[in-house]
Design a protein around this motif. Structure first.
Motif, PDB file in Angstrom:
ATOM      1  N   LEU A  53       0.662  -1.222  -0.056  1.00  0.00           N
ATOM      2  CA  LEU A  53      -0.014  -0.064   0.205  1.00  0.00           C
ATOM      3  C   LEU A  53       0.800   1.363   0.031  1.00  0.00           C
ATOM      4  N   LYS A  54       1.792   1.199   0.765  1.00  0.00           N
ATOM      5  CA  LYS A  54       2.958   2.375   0.678  1.00  0.00           C
ATOM      6  C   LYS A  54       3.355   2.872  -0.617  1.00  0.00           C
ATOM      7  N   GLU A  55       3.798   1.464  -1.264  1.00  0.00           N
ATOM      8  CA  GLU A  55       4.122   1.691  -2.791  1.00  0.00           C
ATOM      9  C   GLU A  55       3.172   2.358  -3.687  1.00  0.00           C
ATOM     10  N   LEU A  56       2.091   1.657  -3.574  1.00  0.00           N
ATOM     11  CA  LEU A  56       0.926   2.220  -4.502  1.00  0.00           C
ATOM     12  C   LEU A  56       0.418   3.763  -4.335  1.00  0.00           C
ATOM     13  N   LYS A  57       0.546   3.912  -3.025  1.00  0.00           N
ATOM     14  CA  LYS A  57       0.192   5.430  -2.574  1.00  0.00           C
ATOM     15  C   LYS A  57       1.347   6.312  -3.142  1.00  0.00           C
ATOM     16  N   GLU A  58       2.426   5.968  -3.360  1.00  0.00           N
ATOM     17  CA  GLU A  58       3.626   6.638  -3.658  1.00  0.00           C
ATOM     18  C   GLU A  58       3.389   6.993  -5.272  1.00  0.00           C
ATOM     19  N   GLU A  59       2.917   5.935  -5.805  1.00  0.00           N
ATOM     20  CA  GLU A  59       2.361   6.091  -7.158  1.00  0.00           C
ATOM     21  C   GLU A  59       1.235   6.699  -7.374  1.00  0.00           C
ATOM     22  N   GLU A  60       0.733   7.403  -6.362  1.00  0.00           N
ATOM     23  CA  GLU A  60      -0.592   8.213  -6.544  1.00  0.00           C
ATOM     24  C   GLU A  60      -1.953   7.494  -6.843  1.00  0.00           C
ATOM     25  N   PHE A  61      -2.058   6.161  -6.710  1.00  0.00           N
ATOM     26  CA  PHE A  61      -3.295   5.358  -6.672  1.00  0.00           C
ATOM     27  C   PHE A  61      -4.094   5.474  -5.487  1.00  0.00           C
TER      28      PHE A  61
END
Length: 147
Positions: free
Chosen positions: A74-82
């Motif tokens: 989730l951290k990675e996907l949030k950083e990708e602005e999902f």
């Protein structure tokens, strides 16, 4: 065109996971991330699982990955602005019928008994709920994901 990443969190059933793969492939989901106890298309020796393939009918070729824990995913996907969305029934849920997603979003579906974990729910921007009219308050996870 919207980009959807699907997270299957701690599912228990091979049939549910494989059925979701088939539906996701048909609907153009970009990627499936399997978390925790969710069965994968491969066994622990890296061989294709016949039981998975039987239900998914070749859809196990969709882009997928496995992660033991949901938090780093989730951290990675949030950083990708999902936009991170859970499909769950809570006091903060929004009706799925009127719910709108951004162009890139993640949909988390959870365990057949316990649903989406509190850890995942706490990381979500939104929680969507399928309105139920009958006496049963929930649907099978593969059916819910298809909706």
């Amino acid at each position: 065109m919207k980009t959807c990443v699907l997270i299957l969190e701690n599912l228990r059933s091979v049939e549910n996971a494989a059925s979701i793969f088939r539906t996701a492939e048909g609907l153009g989901v970009a990627k499936i991330i399997l978390v925790g106890t969710t069965p994968t298309p491969l066994d622990r020796f890296g061989r294709k699982r016949a039981d998975f393939t039987k239900v998914s009918l070749g859809a196990e070729n969709i882009d997928w990955q496995y992660s033991k824990e949901i938090k780093p995913v989730l951290k990675e996907l949030k950083e990708e602005e999902f936009q991170v969305i859970a499909l769950e029934q809570t006091d903060k849920s929004e009706n799925l019928r009127s719910f709108k997603t951004r162009e890139t979003f993640v949909l988390i579906v959870g365990n057949e008994v316990g649903g989406v974990s509190k850890e995942a729910l706490d990381s979500c921007e939104n929680i969507a709920e399928i309105p139920m009219r009958g006496k049963k308050a929930s649907l099978n996870v593969s059916v819910s994901t298809g909706i």
